[in-house]
Motif scaffolding. Structure first.
Motif, PDB file in Angstrom:
ATOM      1  N   GLY A 241      -7.759  -0.620  -1.091  1.00  0.00           N
ATOM      2  CA  GLY A 241      -8.055   0.733  -0.629  1.00  0.00           C
ATOM      3  C   GLY A 241      -8.115   1.756  -1.741  1.00  0.00           C
ATOM      4  O   GLY A 241      -8.393   2.932  -1.499  1.00  0.00           O
ATOM      5  N   GLY A 242      -7.844   1.333  -2.973  1.00  0.00           N
ATOM      6  CA  GLY A 242      -7.923   2.264  -4.085  1.00  0.00           C
ATOM      7  C   GLY A 242      -9.355   2.668  -4.380  1.00  0.00           C
ATOM      8  O   GLY A 242     -10.300   2.113  -3.825  1.00  0.00           O
ATOM      9  N   GLY A 243      -9.501   3.614  -5.258  1.00  0.00           N
ATOM     10  CA  GLY A 243     -10.832   4.072  -5.624  1.00  0.00           C
ATOM     11  C   GLY A 243     -10.761   5.360  -6.395  1.00  0.00           C
ATOM     12  O   GLY A 243      -9.695   5.784  -6.842  1.00  0.00           O
ATOM     13  N   LEU A 244     -11.915   5.996  -6.528  1.00  0.00           N
ATOM     14  CA  LEU A 244     -12.027   7.263  -7.235  1.00  0.00           C
ATOM     15  C   LEU A 244     -12.066   8.399  -6.224  1.00  0.00           C
ATOM     16  O   LEU A 244     -12.854   8.362  -5.271  1.00  0.00           O
ATOM     17  CB  LEU A 244     -13.295   7.275  -8.090  1.00  0.00           C
ATOM     18  N   VAL A 245     -11.237   9.385  -6.449  1.00  0.00           N
ATOM     19  CA  VAL A 245     -11.196  10.528  -5.544  1.00  0.00           C
ATOM     20  C   VAL A 245     -11.004  11.799  -6.376  1.00  0.00           C
ATOM     21  O   VAL A 245     -10.394  11.744  -7.454  1.00  0.00           O
ATOM     22  CB  VAL A 245     -10.063  10.365  -4.502  1.00  0.00           C
ATOM     23  N   GLN A 246     -11.519  12.889  -5.878  1.00  0.00           N
ATOM     24  CA  GLN A 246     -11.321  14.158  -6.566  1.00  0.00           C
ATOM     25  C   GLN A 246      -9.915  14.688  -6.294  1.00  0.00           C
ATOM     26  O   GLN A 246      -9.317  14.406  -5.243  1.00  0.00           O
ATOM     27  CB  GLN A 246     -12.342  15.186  -6.097  1.00  0.00           C
ATOM     28  N   ALA A 247      -9.419  15.476  -7.210  1.00  0.00           N
ATOM     29  CA  ALA A 247      -8.130  16.125  -7.006  1.00  0.00           C
ATOM     30  C   ALA A 247      -8.164  16.921  -5.704  1.00  0.00           C
ATOM     31  O   ALA A 247      -9.154  17.595  -5.404  1.00  0.00           O
ATOM     32  CB  ALA A 247      -7.799  17.035  -8.175  1.00  0.00           C
ATOM     33  N   GLY A 248      -7.098  16.786  -4.940  1.00  0.00           N
ATOM     34  CA  GLY A 248      -7.031  17.426  -3.633  1.00  0.00           C
ATOM     35  C   GLY A 248      -7.489  16.538  -2.501  1.00  0.00           C
ATOM     36  O   GLY A 248      -7.292  16.869  -1.327  1.00  0.00           O
ATOM     37  N   GLY A 249      -8.090  15.420  -2.846  1.00  0.00           N
ATOM     38  CA  GLY A 249      -8.600  14.511  -1.837  1.00  0.00           C
ATOM     39  C   GLY A 249      -7.545  13.539  -1.322  1.00  0.00           C
ATOM     40  O   GLY A 249      -6.363  13.625  -1.677  1.00  0.00           O
ATOM     41  N   SER A 250      -7.999  12.608  -0.503  1.00  0.00           N
ATOM     42  CA  SER A 250      -7.097  11.659   0.150  1.00  0.00           C
ATOM     43  C   SER A 250      -7.605  10.235   0.004  1.00  0.00           C
ATOM     44  O   SER A 250      -8.804   9.995  -0.119  1.00  0.00           O
ATOM     45  CB  SER A 250      -6.986  11.989   1.645  1.00  0.00           C
ATOM     46  N   LEU A 251      -6.666   9.332   0.034  1.00  0.00           N
ATOM     47  CA  LEU A 251      -6.953   7.906   0.086  1.00  0.00           C
ATOM     48  C   LEU A 251      -5.907   7.253   0.971  1.00  0.00           C
ATOM     49  O   LEU A 251      -4.772   7.730   1.048  1.00  0.00           O
ATOM     50  CB  LEU A 251      -6.895   7.258  -1.300  1.00  0.00           C
ATOM     51  N   ARG A 252      -6.278   6.156   1.585  1.00  0.00           N
ATOM     52  CA  ARG A 252      -5.320   5.367   2.362  1.00  0.00           C
ATOM     53  C   ARG A 252      -5.300   3.952   1.807  1.00  0.00           C
ATOM     54  O   ARG A 252      -6.322   3.264   1.817  1.00  0.00           O
ATOM     55  CB  ARG A 252      -5.707   5.331   3.826  1.00  0.00           C
ATOM     56  N   LEU A 253      -4.157   3.566   1.310  1.00  0.00           N
ATOM     57  CA  LEU A 253      -3.986   2.216   0.806  1.00  0.00           C
ATOM     58  C   LEU A 253      -3.420   1.325   1.905  1.00  0.00           C
ATOM     59  O   LEU A 253      -2.648   1.774   2.750  1.00  0.00           O
ATOM     60  CB  LEU A 253      -3.040   2.205  -0.392  1.00  0.00           C
ATOM     61  N   SER A 254      -3.811   0.084   1.863  1.00  0.00           N
ATOM     62  CA  SER A 254      -3.289  -0.902   2.799  1.00  0.00           C
ATOM     63  C   SER A 254      -2.685  -2.062   2.017  1.00  0.00           C
ATOM     64  O   SER A 254      -3.117  -2.371   0.900  1.00  0.00           O
ATOM     65  CB  SER A 254      -4.402  -1.429   3.702  1.00  0.00           C
ATOM     66  N   CYS A 255      -1.712  -2.688   2.623  1.00  0.00           N
ATOM     67  CA  CYS A 255      -1.065  -3.844   2.011  1.00  0.00           C
ATOM     68  C   CYS A 255      -0.947  -4.916   3.083  1.00  0.00           C
ATOM     69  O   CYS A 255      -0.166  -4.767   4.027  1.00  0.00           O
ATOM     70  CB  CYS A 255       0.304  -3.461   1.492  1.00  0.00           C
ATOM     71  N   GLY A 256      -1.733  -5.956   2.938  1.00  0.00           N
ATOM     72  CA  GLY A 256      -1.724  -7.037   3.910  1.00  0.00           C
ATOM     73  C   GLY A 256      -0.918  -8.217   3.425  1.00  0.00           C
ATOM     74  O   GLY A 256      -0.960  -8.560   2.232  1.00  0.00           O
ATOM     75  N   GLY A 257      -0.172  -8.807   4.331  1.00  0.00           N
ATOM     76  CA  GLY A 257       0.627  -9.968   3.983  1.00  0.00           C
ATOM     77  C   GLY A 257       0.057 -11.233   4.603  1.00  0.00           C
ATOM     78  O   GLY A 257      -0.536 -11.202   5.679  1.00  0.00           O
ATOM     79  N   SER A 258       0.223 -12.345   3.910  1.00  0.00           N
ATOM     80  CA  SER A 258      -0.192 -13.639   4.440  1.00  0.00           C
ATOM     81  C   SER A 258       0.808 -14.697   3.994  1.00  0.00           C
ATOM     82  O   SER A 258       1.526 -14.519   3.020  1.00  0.00           O
ATOM     83  CB  SER A 258      -1.599 -13.997   3.952  1.00  0.00           C
ATOM     84  N   GLY A 259       0.870 -15.763   4.733  1.00  0.00           N
ATOM     85  CA  GLY A 259       1.770 -16.846   4.391  1.00  0.00           C
ATOM     86  C   GLY A 259       3.134 -16.752   5.043  1.00  0.00           C
ATOM     87  O   GLY A 259       3.861 -17.733   5.133  1.00  0.00           O
ATOM     88  N   ARG A 260       3.527 -15.568   5.434  1.00  0.00           N
ATOM     89  CA  ARG A 260       4.764 -15.358   6.159  1.00  0.00           C
ATOM     90  C   ARG A 260       4.680 -13.998   6.803  1.00  0.00           C
ATOM     91  O   ARG A 260       3.871 -13.155   6.408  1.00  0.00           O
ATOM     92  CB  ARG A 260       5.993 -15.429   5.254  1.00  0.00           C
ATOM     93  N   THR A 261       5.517 -13.773   7.778  1.00  0.00           N
ATOM     94  CA  THR A 261       5.580 -12.453   8.367  1.00  0.00           C
ATOM     95  C   THR A 261       6.531 -11.578   7.561  1.00  0.00           C
ATOM     96  O   THR A 261       7.586 -12.032   7.117  1.00  0.00           O
ATOM     97  CB  THR A 261       6.025 -12.510   9.836  1.00  0.00           C
TER      98      THR A 261
END
Length: 121
Positions: free
Chosen positions: A7-27
């Motif tokens: 979910g990373g990327g380039l954003v201007q100052a004042g902007g927003s981003l939403r990062l996600s973290c997915g798990g696999s192999g176990r809960t």
């Protein structure tokens, strides 16, 4: 067992981003989920953490009021909503998990590959 941040990327100052973290192999539904970041030439630092139910959240002072951590255990995923981004927020962001209560980097058992956040001024 794997965590993957995206979910990373380039954003201007004042902007927003939403990062996600997915798990696999176990809960990870019983684990603390955390976000750390590391900027070039700097130490990795804690950003935010959340307990297994989502009832407790923890933030570094420099992101309080701007970032929000959350999780969806049904999707085995944690999120980091980042608002009002500043150039100094630019870093590689990592998600991590631990079953213990220490929320520093040495307390993490599982680490995901990072995602790069770039903030332009």
């Amino acid at each position: 067992v794997q965590l993957q941040a995206f979910g990373g990327g380039l954003v201007q100052a004042g902007g927003s981003l939403r990062l996600s973290c997915g798990g696999s192999g176990r809960t990870f539904s019983s684990d603390y989920m955390t976000w750390f970041r590391q900027a070039p030439g700097k130490e990795r630092e804690f950003v935010a953490g959340i307990n297994w139910s989502g009832s407790m959240t923890y933030y570094a002072d420099f992101v309080k009021g701007r970032f929000t951590i959350s999780r969806d255990n049904a999707k085995n995923t944690a999120y980091l909503q980042m608002n009002s981004l500043k150039p100094e927020d630019a870093a590689v962001y990592y998600c991590a998990a631990t079953s213990g209560g220490r929320l520093d980097s040495s307390g993490m058992k599982y680490w995901g590959k990072g995602t790069l956040v770039t903030v332009s001024s």
